[in-house]
Design a protein around this motif. Structure first.
Motif, mmCIF file in Angstrom:
data_model
loop_
_atom_site.group_PDB
_atom_site.id
_atom_site.type_symbol
_atom_site.label_atom_id
_atom_site.label_comp_id
_atom_site.label_asym_id
_atom_site.label_seq_id
_atom_site.Cartn_x
_atom_site.Cartn_y
_atom_site.Cartn_z
ATOM 1 N N LYS A 12 0.859 -1.196 0.000
ATOM 2 C CA LYS A 12 0.000 0.000 0.000
ATOM 3 C C LYS A 12 0.900 1.253 0.000
ATOM 4 O O LYS A 12 1.961 1.226 -0.612
ATOM 5 N N HIS A 95 -8.339 -2.876 -6.189
ATOM 6 C CA HIS A 95 -8.315 -3.069 -4.734
ATOM 7 C C HIS A 95 -9.462 -2.269 -4.118
ATOM 8 O O HIS A 95 -9.799 -1.178 -4.604
ATOM 9 N N GLU A 165 -11.113 -10.466 -1.491
ATOM 10 C CA GLU A 165 -10.841 -9.713 -0.279
ATOM 11 C C GLU A 165 -12.132 -9.131 0.281
ATOM 12 O O GLU A 165 -12.595 -8.074 -0.174
ATOM 13 N N GLY A 171 -7.473 -4.969 6.843
ATOM 14 C CA GLY A 171 -6.865 -4.060 7.812
ATOM 15 C C GLY A 171 -7.624 -3.974 9.130
ATOM 16 O O GLY A 171 -7.364 -3.113 9.954
ATOM 17 N N SER A 211 -6.514 -9.321 6.456
ATOM 18 C CA SER A 211 -5.962 -9.679 7.772
ATOM 19 C C SER A 211 -5.369 -11.091 7.813
ATOM 20 O O SER A 211 -5.419 -11.758 8.836
ATOM 21 N N GLY A 232 -1.549 -7.515 3.297
ATOM 22 C CA GLY A 232 -1.284 -6.090 3.496
ATOM 23 C C GLY A 232 -0.344 -5.877 4.669
ATOM 24 O O GLY A 232 0.878 -5.959 4.542
ATOM 25 N N GLY A 233 -0.909 -5.619 5.842
ATOM 26 C CA GLY A 233 -0.140 -5.284 7.038
ATOM 27 C C GLY A 233 1.033 -6.223 7.303
ATOM 28 O O GLY A 233 2.150 -5.770 7.596
HETATM 29 P P1 PGA Z 1 -4.491 -6.553 5.232
HETATM 30 O O1 PGA Z 1 -4.677 -6.018 3.753
HETATM 31 O O2 PGA Z 1 -3.719 -7.831 5.147
HETATM 32 O O3 PGA Z 1 -3.748 -5.477 5.956
HETATM 33 O O4 PGA Z 1 -5.870 -6.780 5.783
HETATM 34 C C1 PGA Z 1 -4.938 -6.887 2.689
HETATM 35 C C2 PGA Z 1 -5.127 -6.097 1.426
HETATM 36 O O5 PGA Z 1 -5.700 -5.003 1.489
HETATM 37 O O6 PGA Z 1 -4.688 -6.530 0.335
#
Ligand code: PGA
Length: 248
Positions: A12, A95, A165, A171, A211, A232-233
């Motif tokens: 991101k 996304h 997703e 997130g 997540s 993501g994170g």
């Molecule tokens: P996240 O993000 O793992 O932080 O939930 C996933 C994404 O948005 O691709």
């Protein structure tokens, strides 16, 4: 028919050239023996430096968006050809953050997907329902629309990757359960089967995203229709390597 697992990170709008290189240097030895394909989708401005940083490793570099026009008066945008020139292999398209904050629609997702495919980039097309939509049982309806419109005109569906997703899981720390993710991804594969034939649908990699982390990745990856993750994170730390090595 076996689909090779694929773990992709989505940085991101995080990291700098310096911190990104440092993380990649840490990740490289950790992902050395991985059996899956590995990518990091990084901010566009970091692409040249990160492409250099991953040299000699399993990690491929992806982008987080691409414009649909070949070139022209689109201030601030980046074309597929420009990405390709830097050795980019994957590009995230549609996304939920782009749909939510930047006016992305199924129509623009479709145009970007076709532009990426025309330039031999592998689109990672993101689809997913919001919490409200899930609560009123609209998940399948929403996903069907996103697939039908987003993939219009795509001739060879095996050339792209789908990332499921659920917006409520991104997130938030609220991962879909293994069963919820499997059931929905199975539905997506069935829908692709109707659109492109079962044989082709069985070749398409479908990732789970939302997540996903070093703790829950094993359970998710054990599901028969889940071929990987869009992270993501957890892709901003060496935890990413634990996910890549989910099978060890
Ligand atoms: P996240 O993000 O793992 O932080 O939930 C996933 C994404 O948005 O691709």
């Amino acid at each position: 028919m076996a689909r090779k697992p694929f773990i992709a990170g989505n940085w991101k709008m995080n990291m700098t050239a310096a911190s990104g290189k440092q993380l990649i240097d840490e990740l490289k030895p950790l992902v050395k023996g991985a059996k899956c394909d590995v990518a990091l989708c990084v901010p566009a401005i970091l692409i040249p430096a990160m492409t250099k940083a991953v040299k000699g490793s399993k990690i491929k570099i992806g982008a987080q968006n691409v414009h649909f026009a070949e070139s022209g008066a689109y201030t601030g945008e980046i074309s597929a050809e420009m990405l390709k020139e830097y050795g980019v292999k994957y590009v995230i398209i549609g996304h939920s953050e782009r749909r939510q904050y930047f006016g992305e629609t199924d129509e623009t997702v479709n145009k970007r997907t076709l532009a990426a495919l025309n330039n031999e980039l592998t689109p990672i097309v993101c689809i997913g329902e919001t919490l409200d939509e899930r609560q009123v049982d609209l998940t399948e309806h929403v996903l069907t629309k996103q697939l039908e419109k987003g993939l219009e005109g795509v001739e060879d569906v095996t050339k792209l990757v789908i990332a499921y997703e659920p917006v409520w899981a991104i997130g938030t720390g609220k991962t879909a359960t293994d069963g919820q993710a499997q059931e929905t991804i199975k539905f997506i594969r069935k829908k692709l089967g109707k659109m492109y034939g079962v044989k082709n649908a069985n070749k398409v990699k479908i990732l789970y995203g939302g997540s996903m982390n070093a703790k829950n990745c094993k359970g998710l990856m054990a599901q028969p229709d889940i071929d990987g993750g869009l992270i993501g994170g957890a892709s901003l730390k060496t935890d990413f390597a634990t996910i890549v090595n989910y099978d060890k």
